[in-house]
Enzyme design. Structure first.
Site, PDB file in Angstrom:
ATOM      1  CG  ASP A  28      -1.845   1.195   1.262  1.00 16.60           C
ATOM      2  OD1 ASP A  28      -1.673   2.122   0.432  1.00 16.60           O
ATOM      3  OD2 ASP A  28      -2.744   1.214   2.112  1.00 16.60           O
ATOM      4  CB  SER A  76      -1.011  14.206 -14.503  1.00 15.88           C
ATOM      5  OG  SER A  76      -2.102  14.826 -15.151  1.00 15.88           O
ATOM      6  CE1 TYR A 127      -4.344  11.922 -10.521  1.00 19.24           C
ATOM      7  CE2 TYR A 127      -4.508  13.782 -12.025  1.00 19.24           C
ATOM      8  CZ  TYR A 127      -4.097  12.493 -11.754  1.00 19.24           C
ATOM      9  OH  TYR A 127      -3.433  11.772 -12.719  1.00 19.24           O
TER      10      TYR A 127
HETATM   11  N1  LIG Z   1      -5.144   7.469 -16.983  1.00 21.45           N
HETATM   12  C1  LIG Z   1      -4.868   8.760 -17.187  1.00 21.45           C
HETATM   13  O1  LIG Z   1      -5.596   9.477 -17.907  1.00 21.45           O
HETATM   14  C2  LIG Z   1      -3.642   9.371 -16.575  1.00 21.45           C
HETATM   15  C3  LIG Z   1      -3.204  10.606 -17.040  1.00 21.45           C
HETATM   16  C4  LIG Z   1      -2.086  11.187 -16.477  1.00 21.45           C
HETATM   17  C5  LIG Z   1      -1.432  10.547 -15.476  1.00 21.45           C
HETATM   18  N2  LIG Z   1      -1.874   9.350 -14.999  1.00 21.45           N
HETATM   19  C6  LIG Z   1      -1.149   8.717 -13.902  1.00 21.45           C
HETATM   20  O2  LIG Z   1      -0.739   7.424 -14.271  1.00 21.45           O
HETATM   21  C7  LIG Z   1      -0.571   6.621 -13.115  1.00 21.45           C
HETATM   22  C8  LIG Z   1      -1.213   5.265 -13.342  1.00 21.45           C
HETATM   23  O3  LIG Z   1      -2.609   5.425 -13.482  1.00 21.45           O
HETATM   24  P1  LIG Z   1      -3.517   4.566 -14.463  1.00 21.45           P
HETATM   25  O4  LIG Z   1      -4.186   5.515 -15.367  1.00 21.45           O
HETATM   26  O5  LIG Z   1      -2.763   3.441 -15.017  1.00 21.45           O
HETATM   27  O6  LIG Z   1      -4.646   4.079 -13.443  1.00 21.45           O
HETATM   28  P2  LIG Z   1      -5.169   2.648 -12.985  1.00 21.45           P
HETATM   29  O7  LIG Z   1      -5.403   1.765 -14.155  1.00 21.45           O
HETATM   30  O8  LIG Z   1      -6.311   2.929 -12.074  1.00 21.45           O
HETATM   31  O9  LIG Z   1      -3.935   2.072 -12.148  1.00 21.45           O
HETATM   32  C9  LIG Z   1      -3.576   2.676 -10.940  1.00 21.45           C
HETATM   33  C10 LIG Z   1      -2.493   1.841 -10.283  1.00 21.45           C
HETATM   34  O10 LIG Z   1      -2.113   2.490  -9.073  1.00 21.45           O
HETATM   35  C11 LIG Z   1      -2.134   1.554  -8.034  1.00 21.45           C
HETATM   36  N3  LIG Z   1      -2.474   2.127  -6.741  1.00 21.45           N
HETATM   37  C12 LIG Z   1      -3.484   2.968  -6.431  1.00 21.45           C
HETATM   38  N4  LIG Z   1      -3.508   3.162  -5.103  1.00 21.45           N
HETATM   39  C13 LIG Z   1      -2.496   2.420  -4.570  1.00 21.45           C
HETATM   40  C14 LIG Z   1      -2.024   2.190  -3.263  1.00 21.45           C
HETATM   41  N5  LIG Z   1      -2.601   2.741  -2.180  1.00 21.45           N
HETATM   42  N6  LIG Z   1      -0.975   1.367  -3.098  1.00 21.45           N
HETATM   43  C15 LIG Z   1      -0.390   0.756  -4.159  1.00 21.45           C
HETATM   44  N7  LIG Z   1      -0.792   0.939  -5.418  1.00 21.45           N
HETATM   45  C16 LIG Z   1      -1.834   1.768  -5.614  1.00 21.45           C
HETATM   46  C17 LIG Z   1      -3.187   0.530  -8.429  1.00 21.45           C
HETATM   47  O11 LIG Z   1      -2.908  -0.710  -7.799  1.00 21.45           O
HETATM   48  P3  LIG Z   1      -3.855  -1.419  -6.685  1.00 21.45           P
HETATM   49  O12 LIG Z   1      -5.228  -0.853  -6.831  1.00 21.45           O
HETATM   50  O13 LIG Z   1      -3.752  -2.869  -7.001  1.00 21.45           O
HETATM   51  O14 LIG Z   1      -3.202  -1.073  -5.385  1.00 21.45           O
HETATM   52  C18 LIG Z   1      -2.984   0.456  -9.931  1.00 21.45           C
HETATM   53  O15 LIG Z   1      -1.993  -0.495 -10.247  1.00 21.45           O
HETATM   54  C19 LIG Z   1      -1.161   7.415 -11.954  1.00 21.45           C
HETATM   55  O16 LIG Z   1      -0.123   8.033 -11.222  1.00 21.45           O
HETATM   56  C20 LIG Z   1      -1.982   8.482 -12.660  1.00 21.45           C
HETATM   57  O17 LIG Z   1      -2.136   9.651 -11.886  1.00 21.45           O
HETATM   58  C21 LIG Z   1      -2.960   8.739 -15.532  1.00 21.45           C
END
Ligand SMILES: NC(=O)c1ccc[n+]([C@@H]2O[C@H](COP(=O)([O-])OP(=O)(O)OC[C@H]3O[C@@H](n4cnc5c(N)ncnc54)[C@H](OP(=O)(O)O)[C@@H]3O)[C@@H](O)[C@H]2O)c1
Length: 253
Positions: free
Chosen positions: A63, A146, A161
């Site tokens: 976590d 981001s 965020y």
């Molecule tokens: N998708 C977008 O549009 C976008 C745009 C810009 C930046 N980002 C950034 O990209 C990154 C990845 O996001 P994503 O879009 O791939 O989202 P996602 O599919 O929801 O994946 C999020 C990941 O973060 C992990 N996570 C969340 N809370 C956690 C915790 N307390 N401990 C450990 N792991 C945790 C989740 O793992 P578990 O739930 O298994 O713990 C999951 O593997 C993030 O930092 C996000 O801000 C995303």
């Protein structure tokens, strides 16, 4: 042979979306990956998808919002692998809503976002740096931020965020400076700022009709960001691309 082949990478949030794509691409290039997530079983499923890759993916239940959980995972990494060469700080989440909603639920969402997106990233970086420095090998830290790390659309309605991502971008420069002061020119750091990527983040934020949301905006796929990570890792050791912004064509921000 890929220059990071045989090296050890820690990817946080490797159970889904961007982190899963990064873990798989690194394994395909011969890197040993330790994927940190609360849902370690999902990391194991992703590992099975690339079981014939030259690099293996291992899971560690963690976590990122809990410093003791982070310390536990890195202790296990030190005991099992002895070092870290690459850290991808990718775990993250966000919620929609209003800052001045005084409900306990809103307080929980605000704190969780800060704890995972920023505080956790500070501590994973400190733990990984300790193991990187000890190897006297080349190392790289990539912070997945981001495009909201420099702009905030109006009305944002995304609570803290964007503020956490501004903090990540600022921290990336602080890490870079500390590396200079510590005379550790074998380790470098980059900030990677994606635009909208089609993942589970919107659904995890509690937004209904995530599919419709992604259809309504220009968006990237996780692989697009993973390729950005591979690019950053491909640069010569003396070259530091400190900032990489990846927007989909048509991004309005
Ligand atoms: N998708 C977008 O549009 C976008 C745009 C810009 C930046 N980002 C950034 O990209 C990154 C990845 O996001 P994503 O879009 O791939 O989202 P996602 O599919 O929801 O994946 C999020 C990941 O973060 C992990 N996570 C969340 N809370 C956690 C915790 N307390 N401990 C450990 N792991 C945790 C989740 O793992 P578990 O739930 O298994 O713990 C999951 O593997 C993030 O930092 C996000 O801000 C995303």
């Amino acid at each position: 042979m890929y220059k990071w082949a045989g090296k050890i990478a820690v990817v946080t949030g490797a159970s889904s979306g961007i982190g899963a794509a990064i873990a798989k691409d690194l394994a395909q290039n011969g890197v040993t990956v330790i994927g940190l997530a609360r849902r370690a079983e999902k990391v194991d499923e992703i590992a099975a998808e690339v079981s014939s890759a030259p690099g293996k993916i291992h899971s560690s239940k963690c976590d990122i919002g809990d410093i003791n959980s982070i310390k536990g995972s890195f202790k296990w990494i030190e005991e099992k692998f002895g070092k870290v060469n690459i850290l991808v700080n990718n775990a993250g989440l966000g919620y929609f809503g209003e800052l001045f909603d005084m409900s306990e639920e809103q307080t929980r969402k605000i704190n969780q976002t800060i704890d995972v997106n920023f505080t956790g990233l500070v501590h994973t970086t400190r733990e990984a740096f300790k193991l990187m420095k000890a190897t006297d090998d080349y190392g790289m830290i990539i912070n997945v931020s981001s495009i909201l790390d420099t702009v905030i659309p109006f009305p944002s309605k995304s609570l803290v965020y964007p503020a956490t991502k501004h903090a990540v971008r600022a921290l990336t420069e602080i890490i870079r400076q500390e590396l200079i002061l510590g005379k550790t020119d074998k380790i470098k750091v980059s900030n990677l700022s994606p635009g909208v990527v089609e993942t589970n983040i919107v659904e995890a934020a509690g937004l209904e009709n995530a599919d419709q949301f992604y259809k309504s905006v220009a968006c990237l796929q996780p692989k697009d960001i993973s390729e950005g990570v591979l690019y950053l890792l491909s640069t010569p050791h003396n070259v530091n691309v400190t900032q990489l912004t990846i927007k989909p064509v048509g991004e309005k921000l």
